[in-house]
Design a protein around this motif. Structure first.
Motif, PDB file in Angstrom:
ATOM      1  N   LYS A   1      -7.090  12.957  48.416  1.00 13.70           N
ATOM      2  CA  LYS A   1      -6.553  14.260  48.009  1.00 13.70           C
ATOM      3  C   LYS A   1      -5.978  14.190  46.599  1.00 13.70           C
ATOM      4  N   THR A   2      -6.090  15.307  45.888  1.00 11.83           N
ATOM      5  CA  THR A   2      -5.503  15.449  44.559  1.00 11.83           C
ATOM      6  C   THR A   2      -4.352  16.432  44.670  1.00 11.83           C
ATOM      7  N   THR A   3      -3.197  16.035  44.188  1.00 11.57           N
ATOM      8  CA  THR A   3      -2.014  16.901  44.294  1.00 11.57           C
ATOM      9  C   THR A   3      -1.478  17.235  42.906  1.00 11.57           C
ATOM     10  N   ALA A   4      -0.750  18.333  42.867  1.00 12.38           N
ATOM     11  CA  ALA A   4      -0.048  18.727  41.643  1.00 12.38           C
ATOM     12  C   ALA A   4       1.387  19.072  42.016  1.00 12.38           C
TER      13      ALA A   4
ATOM     14  N   ARG B   1       7.180  22.554  46.255  1.00 14.27           N
ATOM     15  CA  ARG B   1       6.416  22.931  45.065  1.00 14.27           C
ATOM     16  C   ARG B   1       5.296  21.934  44.765  1.00 14.27           C
ATOM     17  N   ARG B   2       5.033  21.037  45.722  1.00 13.01           N
ATOM     18  CA  ARG B   2       3.866  20.155  45.586  1.00 13.01           C
ATOM     19  C   ARG B   2       2.699  20.785  46.344  1.00 13.01           C
ATOM     20  N   VAL B   3       1.532  20.818  45.708  1.00  8.48           N
ATOM     21  CA  VAL B   3       0.367  21.459  46.311  1.00  8.48           C
ATOM     22  C   VAL B   3      -0.837  20.522  46.274  1.00  8.48           C
ATOM     23  N   VAL B   4      -1.725  20.691  47.246  1.00 10.84           N
ATOM     24  CA  VAL B   4      -2.981  19.945  47.279  1.00 10.84           C
ATOM     25  C   VAL B   4      -4.045  20.795  46.599  1.00 10.84           C
ATOM     26  N   THR B   5      -4.605  20.286  45.520  1.00 13.52           N
ATOM     27  CA  THR B   5      -5.571  21.052  44.734  1.00 13.52           C
ATOM     28  C   THR B   5      -7.018  20.667  44.994  1.00 13.52           C
ATOM     29  N   ARG B   6      -7.223  19.493  45.581  1.00 13.41           N
ATOM     30  CA  ARG B   6      -8.585  19.059  45.924  1.00 13.41           C
ATOM     31  C   ARG B   6      -8.531  18.162  47.152  1.00 13.41           C
TER      32      ARG B   6
ATOM     33  N   LYS C   1     -17.137  15.713  52.043  1.00 16.16           N
ATOM     34  CA  LYS C   1     -16.495  16.975  51.681  1.00 16.16           C
ATOM     35  C   LYS C   1     -15.059  17.046  52.154  1.00 16.16           C
ATOM     36  N   ASP C   2     -14.790  16.603  53.396  1.00 17.79           N
ATOM     37  CA  ASP C   2     -13.439  16.750  53.938  1.00 17.79           C
ATOM     38  C   ASP C   2     -13.257  15.832  55.138  1.00 17.79           C
ATOM     39  N   CYS C   3     -12.019  15.716  55.582  1.00 19.45           N
ATOM     40  CA  CYS C   3     -11.680  14.969  56.787  1.00 19.45           C
ATOM     41  C   CYS C   3     -10.963  15.913  57.743  1.00 19.45           C
ATOM     42  N   ASP C   4     -11.508  16.029  58.953  1.00 18.53           N
ATOM     43  CA  ASP C   4     -10.975  16.924  59.975  1.00 18.53           C
ATOM     44  C   ASP C   4     -10.405  16.075  61.112  1.00 18.53           C
ATOM     45  N   GLU C   5      -9.122  16.233  61.392  1.00 24.00           N
ATOM     46  CA  GLU C   5      -8.485  15.444  62.449  1.00 24.00           C
ATOM     47  C   GLU C   5      -8.241  16.261  63.712  1.00 24.00           C
TER      48      GLU C   5
ATOM     49  N   ARG D   1     -18.384  18.879  42.170  1.00 32.14           N
ATOM     50  CA  ARG D   1     -18.688  20.308  42.210  1.00 32.14           C
ATOM     51  C   ARG D   1     -17.562  21.099  42.903  1.00 32.14           C
ATOM     52  N   PHE D   2     -16.398  21.060  42.279  1.00 31.62           N
ATOM     53  CA  PHE D   2     -15.247  21.813  42.764  1.00 31.62           C
ATOM     54  C   PHE D   2     -15.172  23.132  42.000  1.00 31.62           C
ATOM     55  N   TYR D   3     -15.275  24.241  42.734  1.00 36.06           N
ATOM     56  CA  TYR D   3     -15.292  25.565  42.120  1.00 36.06           C
ATOM     57  C   TYR D   3     -14.197  26.438  42.729  1.00 36.06           C
ATOM     58  N   ALA D   4     -13.931  27.554  42.058  1.00 35.70           N
ATOM     59  CA  ALA D   4     -13.077  28.573  42.648  1.00 35.70           C
ATOM     60  C   ALA D   4     -13.739  29.132  43.907  1.00 35.70           C
ATOM     61  N   ASN D   5     -12.930  29.684  44.778  1.00 31.75           N
ATOM     62  CA  ASN D   5     -13.410  30.291  46.040  1.00 31.75           C
ATOM     63  C   ASN D   5     -13.899  29.265  47.049  1.00 31.75           C
ATOM     64  N   GLN D   6     -13.552  27.989  46.886  1.00 33.99           N
ATOM     65  CA  GLN D   6     -14.005  26.945  47.796  1.00 33.99           C
ATOM     66  C   GLN D   6     -12.853  26.289  48.555  1.00 33.99           C
ATOM     67  N   SER D   7     -11.647  26.840  48.458  1.00 36.97           N
ATOM     68  CA  SER D   7     -10.481  26.329  49.189  1.00 36.97           C
ATOM     69  C   SER D   7     -10.241  24.844  48.935  1.00 36.97           C
ATOM     70  N   ALA D   8     -10.377  24.427  47.683  1.00 36.42           N
ATOM     71  CA  ALA D   8     -10.111  23.054  47.234  1.00 36.42           C
ATOM     72  C   ALA D   8     -11.167  22.046  47.693  1.00 36.42           C
ATOM     73  N   LEU D   9     -12.277  22.530  48.246  1.00 37.26           N
ATOM     74  CA  LEU D   9     -13.349  21.643  48.706  1.00 37.26           C
ATOM     75  C   LEU D   9     -14.562  21.774  47.798  1.00 37.26           C
ATOM     76  N   LYS D  10     -15.389  20.721  47.777  1.00 36.63           N
ATOM     77  CA  LYS D  10     -16.552  20.703  46.886  1.00 36.63           C
ATOM     78  C   LYS D  10     -17.768  21.343  47.543  1.00 36.63           C
ATOM     79  N   LYS D  11     -18.725  21.729  46.709  1.00 32.72           N
ATOM     80  CA  LYS D  11     -20.040  22.138  47.196  1.00 32.72           C
ATOM     81  C   LYS D  11     -20.918  20.884  47.280  1.00 32.72           C
ATOM     82  N   GLU D  12     -22.054  21.005  47.937  1.00 33.26           N
ATOM     83  CA  GLU D  12     -22.900  19.839  48.163  1.00 33.26           C
ATOM     84  C   GLU D  12     -23.278  19.156  46.847  1.00 33.26           C
TER      85      GLU D  12
END
Length: 328
Positions: free
Chosen positions: A40-43, A59-64, A162-166, A217-228
């Motif tokens: 994860k990438t945080t800001a 005020r810490r957020v996960v951006t990717r 792309k992601d990890c689902d627990e 391939r991280f874009y807007a409208n992707q909820s911090a997740l990449k496209k294929e």
């Protein structure tokens, strides 16, 4: 309740229909080591507020979010199809061999777009409770195979996910009666494509297939997740051949920079009729980069030739599997 150590771990995979959409495991792999993990990438907000000595946790957020890691295995006679398909790119349907119960998978090099996996691992707590971690959108970025005198054929697969689902339910693991391929079953051949002959003196072989991809391939409208990920460079296939200096075949190819077809094959137990468990890598055009023989003592001269596989203009590299599996 499982054993509260690595003895209770499991790893299941499934081919995804849609990139990044969870698919319950359909096969379970006997693995030797894995390092799949969420990245994860945080800001952190850095706003100044009078008297505040620490940044606010709110005020810490996960951006990717993404996943990365490797899975190491012993290559076996069953359960390899989905991994090899994800590495090589061709959509494969096993072909029944004559009237036998043997089926041939031909994984020819192709684009890997649309070839993603869900990989679910079960990680045991010391109390025996197994925690499920499901990695979605797993693309193979490289696969490396190796076998040396006295050893097993091993494989190491590198993944970008792309992601990890627990939140998914841990699948119930089940295993086939798998048999590993090993050095005693190994053959290496070279020569003109389609008429290769055995090479003498080979002690160890490796082959690495790299699938470069744009994994950013991280874009807007992707909820911090990449496209294929998309292929962004040519495939790289390299390896090495460790040998005793029993003939000049490889030495001459190094000197002339000539091309040769290379077939690396493992032949296992009989399935039926004339068909055996088989794992075969065919590289139609290989050139030797370095490794001419040198004398460094009293012992047998043991050159190691490093090679690169290239396109011969007609035939693509391929991995073939003959097994009793009618489906991947």
């Amino acid at each position: 309740m499982a054993i509260g150590s690595g003895l209770g771990a499991q790893l299941g995979i499934a081919a995804e229909t849609t990139y990044g959409t969870y698919k319950a495991p359909t096969q379970f792999i006997e693995f030797t080591k894995e390092s799949l993990a969420l990245k994860k990438t945080t800001a952190q907000s850095a706003g100044i507020a009078a008297g505040r000595l620490l940044a606010l946790s709110s005020r810490r957020v996960v951006t990717r979010r993404e996943a990365q890691g490797t899975v190491d295995i012993e290559v076996t006679n069953l359960g390899m199809g989905l991994l090899i398909q994800a590495l090589m790119g061709t959509t494969v349907t096993p072909v029944k061999q004559a009237t036998s119960t043997a089926y041939l998978q031909t994984h020819t090099l192709a684009d890997t777009r649309g070839k993603s996996l869900t990989i679910q691992k079960g990680v045991p707590l010391t109390n025996g409770t197994v925690t499920p971690k499901s990695f979605t959108g797993c693309k193979v970025t490289s696969g490396e195979f190796e076998c040396e005198a006295g050893g097993m054929l091993t494989g190491s697969f590198e993944f970008d996910g792309k992601d990890c689902d627990e939140a998914q339910i841990l699948a119930a693991a089940s295993y086939s009666n798998m048999r590993p391929f090993h050095f005693g079953q190994m053959a290496l051949k070279s020569g003109a494509f389609g008429s290769e002959t055995a090479l003498d003196g080979i002690r160890k072989v490796s082959c690495k297939i790299e699938r470069p991809q744009d994994v950013e391939r991280f874009y807007a409208n992707q909820s911090a997740l990449k496209k294929e990920p998309v292929a962004n460079d040519q495939v790289k296939i390299t390896g090495s051949l460790e040998s005793d200096y029993v003939a000049t075949t490889l030495d001459d190819l190094h000197t002339s920079d000539g091309a040769t077809s290379l077939v690396w094959e493992f032949t296992g137990a009989l399935i039926e009729s004339t068909y055996n468990d088989t794992f075969r890598i065919t590289l139609p055009a290989v050139k030797l980069d370095e490794g001419p023989p040198v004398v460094d003592g009293f012992g047998v001269v043991k050159p190691t030739f490093n090679y690169s596989a290239l396109y011969d203009g007609t035939n693509q590299p391929k991995i073939e599997i003959i097994s009793a599996e009618a489906a991947l």
